[in-house]
Design an enzyme around this catalytic site. Sequence first.
Site, PDB file in Angstrom:
ATOM      1  CD  GLN B 183      -3.041  -0.852   0.001  1.00  0.00           C
ATOM      2  OE1 GLN B 183      -3.277   0.264  -0.438  1.00  0.00           O
ATOM      3  NE2 GLN B 183      -3.624  -1.940  -0.479  1.00  0.00           N
ATOM      4  CG  HIS B 205      -2.962  -4.871  -9.036  1.00  0.00           C
ATOM      5  ND1 HIS B 205      -4.225  -4.688  -8.548  1.00  0.00           N
ATOM      6  CD2 HIS B 205      -2.361  -5.732  -8.196  1.00  0.00           C
ATOM      7  CE1 HIS B 205      -4.392  -5.422  -7.460  1.00  0.00           C
ATOM      8  NE2 HIS B 205      -3.270  -6.064  -7.219  1.00  0.00           N
ATOM      9  CB  THR B 241       9.528 -17.781 -19.189  1.00  0.00           C
ATOM     10  OG1 THR B 241      10.225 -18.955 -19.605  1.00  0.00           O
ATOM     11  CG2 THR B 241       9.719 -16.677 -20.211  1.00  0.00           C
ATOM     12  CB  CYS B 329     -22.411  -8.926   3.202  1.00  0.00           C
ATOM     13  SG  CYS B 329     -23.742  -9.674   4.142  1.00  0.00           S
TER      14      CYS B 329
END
Lengths: 177, 411
Positions: B183, B205, B241, B329
């Site tokens: 982060q 990402h 690789t 949830c």
Amino acid sequence: MYNDKVMEHFRNPKNVGEMTEPDGIGRVGNPTCGDIMQIAIKVKDDRIEDVKFQTFGCGAAIATSSMVTEMVKGKTLDEALHITNRSVAEELGGLPPNKLHCSNLAADALHEAIKDYQAKLGGSNGNGKDKPADGEEKDKHEGQDKHEGQDKHEGKDKPEGKDRPEGKDRPEGKDKH
Amino acid sequence: MAETRRVYLDHAATTPVHPEVVKIMDHYMLEAFGNPSSIHSFGREARKGVEEAREQVAALMGATPNEIAFTSGGTEADNMAIQGVAHGRRDVGNHIITSTIEHHAVLHTCEHLEKAGYKVTYLPVDKYGMVDPDDVKKALTPQTILVTIMAANNEVGTIQPSAEIGRVVKEHGQAYYHIDGVQTYGNWPVNVDDLHADLFSASSHKIYGPKGTGALYIRKGIKLVPLVFGGSHERKRRPGTEGVPGIAGFGKAAEIARETLDQRIAHNTALRDRLISGLLAELDYTRLNGHPTQRLPNNANISVEFVEGESMLLNLDMKGIAASSGSACTSGSLEPSHVLLAMGLPHEIAHGSLRLTVGTDNTMDDIEDVIATLPDIVRRLRAMSPLYADKIKGHSAAPLTPAGEEHHHDV
């Protein structure tokens, strides 16, 4: 994640809000699991004339609450007691597997509301809140058997709410009713 | 449904790929597509891409390129560090120190090692989600081989005193120090020497690079048992690789981050601060989760009482706003966020958490949109919440509230 019908009930829940002078109120759930549902009913001639819900919970919890109120309106108490968690989920066209515990609550809350009504009815007959007072009404008797079944499960739900695998099993156990 | 303007506020989950990153990835897929291990010109071009990226990724953390091993992402980097040290230093000791608020990539790896006979200490955090370096000091034993504590928490954004913890670990002398820096890397200044880090995990990402690529910094002299075995790629530390396009893209993303870090921090901080102050002003019974100042510039995490997180997310999503929550949830379990619970939040308040993480692609208009949209959603959900009904009637929610302190925060 949710199908269109679930989302429709989530977006535009039916029969949501507080009821003035309800005949019976049922509240189930616990904050650990994040779902609390309250269902209020008005009963006339042994039929559910009006029903309202209030729910703190996820999308499935709100959708199942809305669904169960639609399913139960105009039904006799006995018919209402036959509504199960599975039938609510089925009526919604299914729920994601990890959401099945939420659908448990809607039927439970309804059954609790009926039980509350029946207890009050017993009280107004001058017999106090004791269940045996209900014995004279034949429909009730059957209803009561069901409650006992529900109670057993509900009691179980609470301590095990945190336990994931148990939580998953619950809806199935319930469905056997 | 009419597709309105969409606002993405989930940059701690992932980020859009920077167009320049896409461009360089295209190059390594379409033209320089060779295998970096090949001797021919195609291979040499690909090798050049990998090594350039290694320099770029190293530069953003003050490391030397040889100390960087590319991985499939932050999770693999964490696993490689923790399992690699545990297996490599079994003869030295069997004790690992971590915290209760780590990412699952660290927590579940530690739990796995416990089953294999290692001892793990999970340090608590304070109400802001911060680890006390003194606790680390007390937990260190002659058996300790690794301390692994994140640089900043992914859910609540609290920046840990990583350098202080590093000093404590170095005083101990024996234990290695791993930082899950997923982060902070690219969002906050990172220097592995200043942090006294032996190992540092980073992900592509989260910094406008492609998914599927990450890196582990391995300080010179630190030995790890690899997770996978094969050829001599990545100095045998991570055979297979090289994912050249991803690695080259990660390198480019790191370079952009290094060049624009100050602007990025200033931009994100301004948006974050407006978001937090705007939402807390608009909504009652709402609190900020995480540290008020020692927090990531991109992270706003609030708990909205009497409302459940997923239902807020679904409503926001219907308005085109993407966020995340620590509710059960959304975590796929019945338990809300382990981070919020570790910070002492009661369950029902943890269930009402909302994480909004800003990025370079956001504007102040996006933030104003959220500030204008969320209050209506909360009002609507509260109107159907039995807990809120209790509250306004002045009923105590006692039967449903776990015993303990009253957590209502005055706003």
